[in-house]
Design a protein around this motif. Structure first.
Motif, PDB file in Angstrom:
ATOM      1  N   PHE B 230      -7.644 -12.133  -3.700  1.00  0.00           N
ATOM      2  CA  PHE B 230      -8.886 -12.342  -4.445  1.00  0.00           C
ATOM      3  C   PHE B 230      -9.960 -11.307  -4.125  1.00  0.00           C
ATOM      4  N   VAL B 231      -9.830 -10.622  -2.994  1.00  0.00           N
ATOM      5  CA  VAL B 231     -10.846  -9.626  -2.621  1.00  0.00           C
ATOM      6  C   VAL B 231     -10.903  -8.511  -3.658  1.00  0.00           C
ATOM      7  N   PHE B 232      -9.752  -8.175  -4.233  1.00  0.00           N
ATOM      8  CA  PHE B 232      -9.688  -7.133  -5.276  1.00  0.00           C
ATOM      9  C   PHE B 232      -9.240  -7.684  -6.628  1.00  0.00           C
ATOM     10  N   TYR B 233      -8.406  -8.722  -6.606  1.00  0.00           N
ATOM     11  CA  TYR B 233      -7.712  -9.177  -7.821  1.00  0.00           C
ATOM     12  C   TYR B 233      -6.937  -8.011  -8.446  1.00  0.00           C
ATOM     13  N   ASP B 234      -6.311  -8.251  -9.608  1.00  0.00           N
ATOM     14  CA  ASP B 234      -5.533  -7.215 -10.288  1.00  0.00           C
ATOM     15  C   ASP B 234      -5.028  -7.748 -11.626  1.00  0.00           C
ATOM     16  N   LEU B 235      -4.224  -6.959 -12.327  1.00  0.00           N
ATOM     17  CA  LEU B 235      -3.752  -7.368 -13.654  1.00  0.00           C
ATOM     18  C   LEU B 235      -2.866  -8.603 -13.599  1.00  0.00           C
ATOM     19  N   VAL B 250     -10.672  -2.770  -7.861  1.00  0.00           N
ATOM     20  CA  VAL B 250     -10.127  -1.440  -7.542  1.00  0.00           C
ATOM     21  C   VAL B 250      -9.468  -0.849  -8.792  1.00  0.00           C
ATOM     22  N   ALA B 251      -9.481   0.474  -8.830  1.00  0.00           N
ATOM     23  CA  ALA B 251      -8.818   1.193  -9.924  1.00  0.00           C
ATOM     24  C   ALA B 251      -8.385   2.534  -9.374  1.00  0.00           C
ATOM     25  N   VAL B 252      -7.334   3.089  -9.970  1.00  0.00           N
ATOM     26  CA  VAL B 252      -6.914   4.439  -9.579  1.00  0.00           C
ATOM     27  C   VAL B 252      -7.356   5.400 -10.683  1.00  0.00           C
ATOM     28  N   ALA B 253      -8.231   6.325 -10.321  1.00  0.00           N
ATOM     29  CA  ALA B 253      -8.704   7.332 -11.282  1.00  0.00           C
ATOM     30  C   ALA B 253      -7.622   8.394 -11.417  1.00  0.00           C
ATOM     31  N   CYS B 254      -7.161   8.633 -12.654  1.00  0.00           N
ATOM     32  CA  CYS B 254      -6.034   9.539 -12.903  1.00  0.00           C
ATOM     33  C   CYS B 254      -6.397  10.561 -13.976  1.00  0.00           C
ATOM     34  N   PRO B 255      -6.246  11.852 -13.691  1.00  0.00           N
ATOM     35  CA  PRO B 255      -6.488  12.870 -14.724  1.00  0.00           C
ATOM     36  C   PRO B 255      -5.409  12.838 -15.810  1.00  0.00           C
ATOM     37  N   ILE B 256      -5.808  13.091 -17.040  1.00  0.00           N
ATOM     38  CA  ILE B 256      -4.856  13.286 -18.145  1.00  0.00           C
ATOM     39  C   ILE B 256      -4.343  14.720 -18.049  1.00  0.00           C
ATOM     40  N   VAL B 257      -3.012  14.879 -18.073  1.00  0.00           N
ATOM     41  CA  VAL B 257      -2.444  16.226 -17.954  1.00  0.00           C
ATOM     42  C   VAL B 257      -1.696  16.666 -19.213  1.00  0.00           C
ATOM     43  N   ALA B 258      -1.408  15.761 -20.121  1.00  0.00           N
ATOM     44  CA  ALA B 258      -0.757  16.174 -21.369  1.00  0.00           C
ATOM     45  C   ALA B 258      -0.928  15.079 -22.416  1.00  0.00           C
ATOM     46  N   GLY B 289       0.506  -0.974 -15.810  1.00  0.00           N
ATOM     47  CA  GLY B 289      -0.935  -0.884 -15.620  1.00  0.00           C
ATOM     48  C   GLY B 289      -1.625  -0.828 -16.966  1.00  0.00           C
ATOM     49  N   LEU B 290      -2.889  -1.217 -16.959  1.00  0.00           N
ATOM     50  CA  LEU B 290      -3.732  -1.027 -18.142  1.00  0.00           C
ATOM     51  C   LEU B 290      -4.885  -0.126 -17.724  1.00  0.00           C
ATOM     52  N   ILE B 291      -5.635   0.333 -18.703  1.00  0.00           N
ATOM     53  CA  ILE B 291      -6.687   1.291 -18.356  1.00  0.00           C
ATOM     54  C   ILE B 291      -8.068   0.796 -18.745  1.00  0.00           C
ATOM     55  N   ALA B 292      -9.050   1.460 -18.153  1.00  0.00           N
ATOM     56  CA  ALA B 292     -10.433   1.365 -18.602  1.00  0.00           C
ATOM     57  C   ALA B 292     -10.932   2.805 -18.674  1.00  0.00           C
ATOM     58  N   PRO B 338      -4.683  -1.702 -11.504  1.00  0.00           N
ATOM     59  CA  PRO B 338      -3.331  -1.900 -10.980  1.00  0.00           C
ATOM     60  C   PRO B 338      -2.749  -3.269 -11.302  1.00  0.00           C
ATOM     61  N   VAL B 339      -1.438  -3.307 -11.424  1.00  0.00           N
ATOM     62  CA  VAL B 339      -0.723  -4.570 -11.619  1.00  0.00           C
ATOM     63  C   VAL B 339      -0.849  -5.430 -10.361  1.00  0.00           C
ATOM     64  N   HIS B 340      -0.657  -4.821  -9.197  1.00  0.00           N
ATOM     65  CA  HIS B 340      -0.638  -5.559  -7.928  1.00  0.00           C
ATOM     66  C   HIS B 340      -1.447  -4.756  -6.911  1.00  0.00           C
ATOM     67  N   SER B 341      -2.684  -5.159  -6.713  1.00  0.00           N
ATOM     68  CA  SER B 341      -3.602  -4.339  -5.921  1.00  0.00           C
ATOM     69  C   SER B 341      -3.174  -4.209  -4.460  1.00  0.00           C
ATOM     70  N   CYS B 342      -2.493  -5.203  -3.898  1.00  0.00           N
ATOM     71  CA  CYS B 342      -2.050  -5.111  -2.499  1.00  0.00           C
ATOM     72  C   CYS B 342      -1.138  -3.891  -2.318  1.00  0.00           C
ATOM     73  N   LEU B 343      -0.154  -3.758  -3.219  1.00  0.00           N
ATOM     74  CA  LEU B 343       0.806  -2.658  -3.091  1.00  0.00           C
ATOM     75  C   LEU B 343       0.171  -1.320  -3.440  1.00  0.00           C
ATOM     76  N   THR B 344      -0.735  -1.308  -4.399  1.00  0.00           N
ATOM     77  CA  THR B 344      -1.399  -0.051  -4.753  1.00  0.00           C
ATOM     78  C   THR B 344      -2.259   0.427  -3.578  1.00  0.00           C
ATOM     79  N   ALA B 345      -3.088  -0.456  -3.048  1.00  0.00           N
ATOM     80  CA  ALA B 345      -3.971  -0.062  -1.939  1.00  0.00           C
ATOM     81  C   ALA B 345      -3.160   0.396  -0.730  1.00  0.00           C
ATOM     82  N   ASP B 346      -2.008  -0.239  -0.526  1.00  0.00           N
ATOM     83  CA  ASP B 346      -1.173   0.122   0.630  1.00  0.00           C
ATOM     84  C   ASP B 346      -0.747   1.590   0.604  1.00  0.00           C
TER      85      ASP B 346
END
Lengths: 366, 366
Positions: B230-235, B250-258, B289-292, B338-346
């Motif tokens: 619950f500290v972060f929650y996720d999708l 939490v979110a992972v900021a990702c550049p668009i490359v193509a 994952g979904l985006i914002a 992220p779908v599962h914030s525990c695994l992403t943050a890890d």
């Protein structure tokens, strides 16, 4: 065996060197350049084992990985990933230092790259031969031509080749189908090559995927191959028929922490954060790993009487055949052979060899 | 927004503090002890935000994590993982320093633990209320009684409570079903509690899973709750109905490359090594994952016009609705929830707050 207290990434150096040797010999014999992908091991020390076998050109999947290997003397590195324009500082630092290969797949990127480069780079065009992840469709002559002309007009860009990653071999149903797909990819790459040649652009052809490169008897009309996973192999490759179980060169040693008699469940200290959540389907069931038992300093044969059927963050749940179940005790160590060694290795900062040495590696995220 | 050059783990401190505050208030109001699970954030600094709200007992999933938090002054830590007898050195070091809670689920482990301990520990019995991962079946009075007697006979072990992780709420079909399962778990835990009480063992009852603790209106007859995510929650939590999209911290900021016009594919620098391969099913499709979109210093609303449908080691492939596709450019940054914030943050060694601060965290594997 080295003393295992918690999940530990083990590496069988003999198997790794044998895997390297086999692919190097196969490429030499066929007269194609081997530019191995280093994203699987991500280790300068393991990279040196390739160098000892005469390898001097490598592939990586990120600019950070390129910097890491450039720091160990690699001076011809292809970054097999669409150019990330937000890392121009890193690109320029690398281009000043080594022969840097970059992937370009749009005119806009070619122009932006040329404008911001301070040193020349080699450019590869990523071709989609059917995998559908990224790249220009091999039969889209118009886009290919336009892009080649844009690169020819950009003084800092040298068009050196076209490449593909035939990732669709991973979903092929049989070794025969993998080899068929491999050769289909080669034909399609050459379709693109001759289109470009017709317009005066002479390019190398590079292909790379471990199943295809492991299983094909001949590489066909290519100049270069870029497999990576073969250095370690894994269950997915084994399932595809691309390697023997005995070729799998990494395992995660996991202590048993609980046993449940009722339904032959064994709980190991070894979960998603130690193995990754990649999976294969085995007999219609989701499988996150298979095991071997400790044997001498390493591990024995692949067992089919136990299967890792569920992973939590730190736990793994094995379903075990009753005979094996009775042999296993809490406190014992099991060797988990990973489904996908690239993702498993990425979770660790080092390897432990069976003779007790530590081999350092880079980490993806700081 | 902070300057993003590659996949970066962002943390919205305001949302984290709001999530903490909500669960702390709910527990206070209900008069149950909140012993939050720290495996999701794995950060001493974020741990202090809990301490500021009066929390003084925590849950962790490994002995290494216990050591990491003990070093920051936490002195009552429950390791919610079956005892790993291969780490007795760490157990003894912790037991000398703090109130250490350990999980025991067999007589053999209780005896071995008692023999090797140099200081007393608290012991919790892990009860399986139907999840089937690990623990003693709640209605197996014989095993429970035997174990409780073995612990009572072991001078270094104090039987303090019984606990469960009702992980089966994660596969529940609706919020209503989650709450039903939560209360079923509470009833089953109390079945075990009263069996033990009949034999003279008085134990606390502890329950912990974010969906249940988030959705239930009342906690029922429990002494303690141990949610963590619950500290972060996720999708995944959002899909279960356990949080609003706006609670995801939490979110992972990702550049668009193509970009690929033909079928509205957008390729981001952001793959399995940046997000983890956990997935949810969305409209019958695998979703990683979904985006914002970036908004001010953070991110905007959750978008349903784009979906991360495939992950390679470093690539992510988004299918994007045509209108959004036209708005996105190579070089832009997308925020992946992220779908599962525990695994992403890890996967990361630090968080970046929206105001440009870095928050360090521990790493699971060295």
């Amino acid at each position: 065996m080295i003393d295992i207290v918690k999940p530990t990434l083990l590496l069988d150096e003999g198997k790794v060197r044998r895997n390297i040797d086999r692919m190097v010999s196969k490429a030499e014999k066929a007269g194609v350049q081997l530019r191995p992908h280093f994203k699987t091991h991500q280790s300068q020390e393991i990279g040196r084992w390739f160098r000892e076998r005469g390898i001097n050109q490598i592939t990586v999947s990120s600019l950070d990985m390129a910097s890491y290997f450039a720091a160990d003397g690699w001076d011809d590195i292809l970054v097999d990933f669409p150019v990330n324009l937000r890392q121009m500082d890193t690109i320029n630092a690398l281009a000043a230092q080594i022969t840097l290969g970059l992937l370009v797949e749009s005119v806009e990127t070619a122009v932006a790259l040329n404008n911001q480069l301070t040193h020349p780079v080699q450019v590869w065009l990523k071709i989609d031969v059917g995998y559908g992840r990224t790249g220009i469709p091999y039969n889209d002559a118009e886009t290919l031509g336009k892009l080649a002309r844009a690169i020819a007009a950009a003084p800092k860009l040298e068009l050196i080749g076209i490449l593909t990653h035939s990732g669709h071999t991973y979903s092929a149903a049989s070794p025969h189908k993998i080899v068929t797909l491999y050769h289909e990819s080669v034909v399609r790459l050459n379709t693109a090559r001759y289109r470009l040649q017709d317009e005066g652009h002479h390019v190398l052809v590079s292909i790379g995927d471990t199943p295809g490169c492991s299983l094909t008897g001949s590489f066909g009309q290519v100049d270069e191959i870029r497999p990576g996973n073969f250095v370690f192999y894994d269950l997915m490759q084994h399932q595809l028929g691309a390697c023997a179980a005995d070729d799998i060169a990494v395992a995660v040693a996991c202590p048993i922490v609980a046993k449940h008699e009722m339904d032959q469940r064994v709980i190991i200290y070894g979960g998603a954060v130690h193995l990754s959540k990649d999976m294969v389907m085995l007999d219609g069931q989701v499988c996150y790993g298979l095991i071997a038992l400790p044997d001498g300093d390493g591990w024995g044969v692949l067992r089919y009487d136990a299967m890792l059927v569920s992973l939590s963050q730190e736990h793994g749940l094995l379903r075990v055949h009753p005979i094996l179940f009775d042999q296993l005790q809490v406190g014992d160590v099991l060797m988990v052979l990973p489904v996908h060694s690239c993702l498993t290795a990425d979770l660790y900062g080092r390897y432990h060899t069976l003779t007790g040495q530590e081999i350092s590696k880079m980490r993806t995220n700081s």
